[in-house]
Scaffold this active site. Structure first.
Site, PDB file in Angstrom:
ATOM      1  N   SER A 104       8.194  19.008  -0.560  1.00 33.31           N
ATOM      2  CA  SER A 104       7.579  19.016   0.779  1.00 33.31           C
ATOM      3  C   SER A 104       6.095  18.653   0.738  1.00 33.31           C
ATOM      4  CB  SER A 104       7.779  20.379   1.459  1.00 33.31           C
ATOM      5  OG  SER A 104       9.139  20.599   1.712  1.00 33.31           O
ATOM      6  N   PRO A 105       5.749  17.504   0.181  1.00 34.50           N
ATOM      7  CA  PRO A 105       4.338  17.159   0.015  1.00 34.50           C
ATOM      8  C   PRO A 105       3.584  16.868   1.309  1.00 34.50           C
ATOM      9  CG  PRO A 105       5.735  15.331  -0.664  1.00 34.50           C
ATOM     10  CD  PRO A 105       6.650  16.489  -0.415  1.00 34.50           C
TER      11      PRO A 105
ATOM     12  N   VAL B 175       4.274  18.743   9.765  1.00 38.71           N
ATOM     13  CA  VAL B 175       3.551  17.798   8.920  1.00 38.71           C
ATOM     14  C   VAL B 175       2.060  17.908   9.238  1.00 38.71           C
ATOM     15  CG1 VAL B 175       3.257  15.317   8.510  1.00 38.71           C
ATOM     16  CG2 VAL B 175       5.549  16.290   8.751  1.00 38.71           C
TER      17      VAL B 175
ATOM     18  N   GLY C  45       2.495  25.238   5.570  1.00 35.07           N
ATOM     19  CA  GLY C  45       3.265  26.477   5.718  1.00 35.07           C
ATOM     20  C   GLY C  45       4.624  26.318   5.057  1.00 35.07           C
TER      21      GLY C  45
ATOM     22  N   TYR D 191      22.300  21.039   0.096  1.00 32.82           N
ATOM     23  CA  TYR D 191      21.702  20.182   1.136  1.00 32.82           C
ATOM     24  C   TYR D 191      22.798  19.667   2.078  1.00 32.82           C
ATOM     25  CZ  TYR D 191      17.300  20.237  -1.502  1.00 32.82           C
ATOM     26  OH  TYR D 191      16.158  20.626  -2.150  1.00 32.82           O
TER      27      TYR D 191
HETATM   28  N1  NAP Z   1      13.139  23.069  -4.689  1.00 32.05           N
HETATM   29  C1  NAP Z   1      13.024  23.507  -3.457  1.00 32.05           C
HETATM   30  O1  NAP Z   1      13.048  24.718  -3.196  1.00 32.05           O
HETATM   31  C2  NAP Z   1      12.866  22.506  -2.363  1.00 32.05           C
HETATM   32  C3  NAP Z   1      12.575  22.926  -1.054  1.00 32.05           C
HETATM   33  C4  NAP Z   1      12.433  21.949  -0.066  1.00 32.05           C
HETATM   34  C5  NAP Z   1      12.587  20.600  -0.370  1.00 32.05           C
HETATM   35  N2  NAP Z   1      12.896  20.233  -1.645  1.00 32.05           N
HETATM   36  C6  NAP Z   1      13.023  18.797  -2.018  1.00 32.05           C
HETATM   37  O2  NAP Z   1      11.862  18.136  -1.582  1.00 32.05           O
HETATM   38  C7  NAP Z   1      12.219  17.014  -0.783  1.00 32.05           C
HETATM   39  C8  NAP Z   1      11.152  16.758   0.222  1.00 32.05           C
HETATM   40  O3  NAP Z   1      11.087  17.832   1.154  1.00 32.05           O
HETATM   41  P1  NAP Z   1      10.683  17.568   2.646  1.00 32.05           P
HETATM   42  O4  NAP Z   1      11.624  16.616   3.261  1.00 32.05           O
HETATM   43  O5  NAP Z   1      10.485  18.887   3.296  1.00 32.05           O
HETATM   44  O6  NAP Z   1       9.278  16.852   2.382  1.00 32.05           O
HETATM   45  P2  NAP Z   1       8.261  15.960   3.175  1.00 32.05           P
HETATM   46  O7  NAP Z   1       8.309  14.608   2.577  1.00 32.05           O
HETATM   47  O8  NAP Z   1       6.992  16.727   3.132  1.00 32.05           O
HETATM   48  O9  NAP Z   1       8.727  15.914   4.696  1.00 32.05           O
HETATM   49  C9  NAP Z   1       9.548  14.898   5.212  1.00 32.05           C
HETATM   50  C10 NAP Z   1       9.775  15.175   6.679  1.00 32.05           C
HETATM   51  O10 NAP Z   1       8.523  15.046   7.384  1.00 32.05           O
HETATM   52  C11 NAP Z   1       8.694  14.095   8.437  1.00 32.05           C
HETATM   53  N3  NAP Z   1       7.442  13.394   8.715  1.00 32.05           N
HETATM   54  C12 NAP Z   1       6.857  13.294   9.943  1.00 32.05           C
HETATM   55  N4  NAP Z   1       5.713  12.627   9.881  1.00 32.05           N
HETATM   56  C13 NAP Z   1       5.543  12.272   8.595  1.00 32.05           C
HETATM   57  C14 NAP Z   1       4.537  11.555   7.916  1.00 32.05           C
HETATM   58  N5  NAP Z   1       3.458  11.060   8.541  1.00 32.05           N
HETATM   59  N6  NAP Z   1       4.671  11.365   6.580  1.00 32.05           N
HETATM   60  C15 NAP Z   1       5.738  11.861   5.926  1.00 32.05           C
HETATM   61  N7  NAP Z   1       6.736  12.574   6.518  1.00 32.05           N
HETATM   62  C16 NAP Z   1       6.640  12.761   7.857  1.00 32.05           C
HETATM   63  C17 NAP Z   1       9.773  13.178   7.935  1.00 32.05           C
HETATM   64  O11 NAP Z   1      10.319  12.515   9.053  1.00 32.05           O
HETATM   65  P3  NAP Z   1      10.980  11.055   8.888  1.00 32.05           P
HETATM   66  O12 NAP Z   1      12.271  11.296   8.187  1.00 32.05           O
HETATM   67  O13 NAP Z   1      11.170  10.613  10.277  1.00 32.05           O
HETATM   68  O14 NAP Z   1      10.025  10.217   8.106  1.00 32.05           O
HETATM   69  C18 NAP Z   1      10.732  14.184   7.296  1.00 32.05           C
HETATM   70  O15 NAP Z   1      11.464  14.874   8.298  1.00 32.05           O
HETATM   71  C19 NAP Z   1      13.582  17.371  -0.197  1.00 32.05           C
HETATM   72  O16 NAP Z   1      14.318  16.235   0.172  1.00 32.05           O
HETATM   73  C20 NAP Z   1      14.202  18.084  -1.360  1.00 32.05           C
HETATM   74  O17 NAP Z   1      14.743  17.132  -2.241  1.00 32.05           O
HETATM   75  C21 NAP Z   1      13.029  21.154  -2.635  1.00 32.05           C
END
Ligand code: NAP
Length: 305
Positions: free
Chosen positions: A215-216, A225, A220, A52
């Site tokens: 990525s909850p 989001v 896709g 990361y």
């Molecule tokens: N194991 C794997 O292969 C894998 C792959 C990907 C991720 N991960 C893990 O999963 C974690 C979460 O992934 P993610 O960051 O893609 O997940 P996410 O929580 O689905 O997405 C967060 C992103 O969405 C934005 N966002 C925009 N509007 C939103 C809203 N209404 N509610 C929530 N978020 C909003 C956030 O912006 P703001 O920051 O401005 O709120 C942030 O950039 C990562 O940090 C990592 O630890 C693991």
């Protein structure tokens, strides 16, 4: 915040975890603000990976928090290894090297959990087993898990690895619900009936492996989001109506939908915004009814047979 006793471990984790994939470009003050909000909200579990921010996320996290033994004792740190530029690598040498790198960047003597990040086509499970035993015996890693793996991959690994696999981190959300669709459409001739993951959801329940949905909020593969997105009008209407009735935001409902599943999953949220994180944490006090859960599932475009 509710806590889950993670099976086959002594971990008592917050049911929502903070993912640190997106923090590398934040200032120290911003990172510290985000993490302290998480702690204030009861989050005690933080997800990292060696890759990361090219290693910067781990480094910046410990720097911004001025990592010290008293803080370290209060939190669970999870990291991942096995992804390299242009290849995946579960060799013993790489796993050991990667953990040493993470420990030094996180300024800690141990991580609570190490996950193998993405399946390596050239995996030699005997080598993984050797690496895990060395890491456990040296005290560098307490528990082990995988990410993005199917049941047979875990079975193969488990034939050689002595330690229990306690987590499987998988993409899962209202709009990425393949793990559930196939189980609802067994033996049908439609697309959702295609079992793409070897029944990983039931397998994890059977083996007491806690699923960590990543990525909850994304639809896709990182396309954006789904909340407040005009591509999903019916879904947003449904989520917003339930959110209004419950006095929480749509973010809380998106996570409550995951938490309602009896597999006791632990979603990893990736927001960098402390206000949004607070809203998300309200999900922990929301219990969707069976019909609300299904209504959201159907509003996402899914059909029941
Ligand atoms: N194991 C794997 O292969 C894998 C792959 C990907 C991720 N991960 C893990 O999963 C974690 C979460 O992934 P993610 O960051 O893609 O997940 P996410 O929580 O689905 O997405 C967060 C992103 O969405 C934005 N966002 C925009 N509007 C939103 C809203 N209404 N509610 C929530 N978020 C909003 C956030 O912006 P703001 O920051 O401005 O709120 C942030 O950039 C990562 O940090 C990592 O630890 C693991």
């Amino acid at each position: 915040m509710k806590y889950i006793k993670i099976p086959n471990s002594d971990i008592k984790a917050s049911e929502i975890s903070l993912g640190c994939m997106r923090i590398s470009k934040m200032t120290n003050q911003e990172i510290s603000g985000l993490v302290h909000t998480a702690l204030d909200e009861g989050i005690n579990f933080f997800d990292h990976a060696d890759i990361y921010g090219g290693g910067k996320s781990e480094e910046r996290f410990s720097e911004a928090l001025d990592m010290n033994p008293s803080l370290r004792e209060k939190i669970y740190l999870q990291t991942k290894c096995g992804i390299r530029k242009g290849s995946f690598d579960f060799s013993k040498e790489h796993i050991l090297e990667a953990v040493d790198g993470s420990l030094s960047r996180l300024r800690t003597e141990y991580v609570d959990v190490l996950l193998l990040h993405r399946p390596d086509a050239l995996v030699e499970p005997e080598e993984v087993a050797e690496a895990f035993t060395i890491l456990q015996n040296s005290g560098k890693v307490k528990y082990f898990g995988v990410s993005n793996q199917n049941p047979m991959q875990i079975e193969l690994l488990s034939k050689f690895v002595k330690q229990k696999i306690i987590f499987n981190q998988l993409q899962f959300s209202i709009t990425n619900s393949g793990m559930i669709d196939a189980g609802i459409n067994v033996n049908m001739e439609n697309n959702p009936s295609i079992n793409r993951d070897g029944s990983i959801l039931d397998y994890c329940r059977l083996k007491e492996i806690t699923i960590q949905p990543w990525s909850p909020f994304q639809y896709g593969f990182f396309e954006g989001v789904f909340l407040d997105n005009e591509k999903f009008p019916e879904l947003n209407q449904k989520i917003n109506a339930i959110a209004t009735a419950m006095g929480v935001t749509n973010t809380a409902i998106a996570i409550a939908w995951i938490l309602r599943h009896p597999a006791r999953m632990q979603p990893i949220v990736g927001t960098t915004n402390p206000g949004r994180l607070k809203d998300i944490c309200r999900a922990s006090g929301v219990e969707l009814t069976r019909s609300e859960w299904y209504e959201i599932y159907i509003a996402a475009g899914n059909k029941l047979p």
